[in-house]
Each structure stands twice: as C-alpha cells, then as structure tokens.
Design a protein around this motif. Sequence first.
Motif, PDB file in Angstrom:
ATOM      1  N   UNK A 164      59.328  83.885 -13.233  1.00 38.70           N
ATOM      2  CA  UNK A 164      59.523  84.647 -11.992  1.00 38.70           C
ATOM      3  C   UNK A 164      58.409  85.667 -11.836  1.00 38.70           C
ATOM      4  N   UNK A 165      57.945  85.833 -10.608  1.00 39.13           N
ATOM      5  CA  UNK A 165      57.016  86.911 -10.286  1.00 39.13           C
ATOM      6  C   UNK A 165      57.391  87.439  -8.907  1.00 39.13           C
ATOM      7  N   UNK A 166      57.591  88.747  -8.833  1.00 47.80           N
ATOM      8  CA  UNK A 166      57.986  89.363  -7.568  1.00 47.80           C
ATOM      9  C   UNK A 166      56.835  89.291  -6.565  1.00 47.80           C
ATOM     10  N   UNK A 167      57.204  89.285  -5.301  1.00 52.09           N
ATOM     11  CA  UNK A 167      56.194  89.315  -4.246  1.00 52.09           C
ATOM     12  C   UNK A 167      55.440  90.649  -4.318  1.00 52.09           C
ATOM     13  N   UNK A 168      54.178  90.677  -3.898  1.00 53.79           N
ATOM     14  CA  UNK A 168      53.351  91.878  -4.056  1.00 53.79           C
ATOM     15  C   UNK A 168      53.934  93.152  -3.435  1.00 53.79           C
ATOM     16  N   UNK A 169      54.572  93.075  -2.277  1.00 52.17           N
ATOM     17  CA  UNK A 169      55.069  94.303  -1.641  1.00 52.17           C
ATOM     18  C   UNK A 169      56.516  94.616  -2.018  1.00 52.17           C
ATOM     19  N   UNK A 170      57.133  93.800  -2.884  1.00 53.83           N
ATOM     20  CA  UNK A 170      58.507  93.997  -3.290  1.00 53.83           C
ATOM     21  C   UNK A 170      58.720  95.356  -3.958  1.00 53.83           C
ATOM     22  N   UNK A 181      57.095  98.197  -3.607  1.00 52.15           N
ATOM     23  CA  UNK A 181      57.073  99.270  -2.609  1.00 52.15           C
ATOM     24  C   UNK A 181      58.373  99.290  -1.809  1.00 52.15           C
ATOM     25  N   UNK A 182      58.841  98.134  -1.374  1.00 53.84           N
ATOM     26  CA  UNK A 182      60.077  98.052  -0.594  1.00 53.84           C
ATOM     27  C   UNK A 182      61.278  98.544  -1.395  1.00 53.84           C
ATOM     28  N   UNK A 183      61.367  98.155  -2.664  1.00 50.86           N
ATOM     29  CA  UNK A 183      62.495  98.563  -3.498  1.00 50.86           C
ATOM     30  C   UNK A 183      62.472 100.071  -3.761  1.00 50.86           C
ATOM     31  N   UNK A 184      61.307 100.638  -3.997  1.00 50.54           N
ATOM     32  CA  UNK A 184      61.215 102.094  -4.175  1.00 50.54           C
ATOM     33  C   UNK A 184      61.651 102.824  -2.910  1.00 50.54           C
ATOM     34  N   UNK A 185      61.212 102.313  -1.768  1.00 44.82           N
ATOM     35  CA  UNK A 185      61.575 102.923  -0.486  1.00 44.82           C
ATOM     36  C   UNK A 185      63.092 102.874  -0.283  1.00 44.82           C
ATOM     37  N   UNK A 186      63.718 101.729  -0.523  1.00 42.93           N
ATOM     38  CA  UNK A 186      65.176 101.593  -0.362  1.00 42.93           C
ATOM     39  C   UNK A 186      65.912 102.498  -1.349  1.00 42.93           C
ATOM     40  N   UNK A 187      65.452 102.542  -2.592  1.00 42.85           N
ATOM     41  CA  UNK A 187      66.072 103.400  -3.604  1.00 42.85           C
ATOM     42  C   UNK A 187      66.027 104.856  -3.169  1.00 42.85           C
ATOM     43  N   UNK A 188      64.890 105.301  -2.679  1.00 40.43           N
ATOM     44  CA  UNK A 188      64.747 106.686  -2.223  1.00 40.43           C
ATOM     45  C   UNK A 188      65.630 106.975  -1.014  1.00 40.43           C
ATOM     46  N   UNK A 189      65.773 106.000  -0.113  1.00 37.90           N
ATOM     47  CA  UNK A 189      66.640 106.166   1.054  1.00 37.90           C
ATOM     48  C   UNK A 189      68.102 106.334   0.633  1.00 37.90           C
ATOM     49  N   UNK A 190      68.554 105.479  -0.285  1.00 36.00           N
ATOM     50  CA  UNK A 190      69.946 105.536  -0.739  1.00 36.00           C
ATOM     51  C   UNK A 190      70.199 106.839  -1.488  1.00 36.00           C
ATOM     52  N   UNK A 191      69.287 107.213  -2.378  1.00 39.85           N
ATOM     53  CA  UNK A 191      69.441 108.459  -3.137  1.00 39.85           C
ATOM     54  C   UNK A 191      69.515 109.647  -2.192  1.00 39.85           C
TER      55      UNK A 191
END
Length: 95
Positions: free
Chosen positions: A3-9, A11-21
């Motif tokens: 498995x290898x995550x997509x390149x912008x994954x 950034x997107x996950x950090x952004x979502x994590x920060x939004x939820x927090x």
Amino acid sequence: MIYQAEPNWQHQMRHKRDMITGALHPHIGRTIRVTTIDGHTHEGVLAHVDGHHAYMHIAPHSHPQGPYRPIYTPAQYNQILTLVLFELLVILLLA
C-alpha cells in the motif's frame, strides 16, 4: 509494496484532524453523541481531545452496539472510551 497513500492524502488527513480537534475543543465537559465510520454510536461526556483521539466518559449502562466493546470492565463507574478522530463520522452536541 502492499500500500502507498496518494500524495495529497497526508495533507488532507492533517486538515481533517485539525478541523475535528478544533470543533471538539470548545465542547469539553459537555454531553455528545458520536457515530463512527463503522456505524457504532457512543454517548457520553467529552473529557479530552488531543491531536489524534477524543476521550469520552461513558456511563456503565451505555455500551456501544455491535461487536466492539471498551477495554474497561462494565463494573467500572467512570469508563473512558477512546475514539480515533479519523474514524468519527457524526458528532452531535446533546446538552
């Protein structure tokens, strides 16, 4: 490679994590209902939020539906349920 995550994954996950927090922090100490991406619903008082988890005080009688159970025994009065921020689908303020 398995498995290898997509390149912008990342950034997107950090952004979502920060939004939820950021959305949860002002509601520490209040009663919430959370539904996870796996369909489990939990109700309790939001105790703490860090960069990766939300911690909820759960009443002994309010066990989640389905095969998942907190690692704490039902005999404990103030159970703490740890939820991974990335797995939260819906968060409702109840009180």
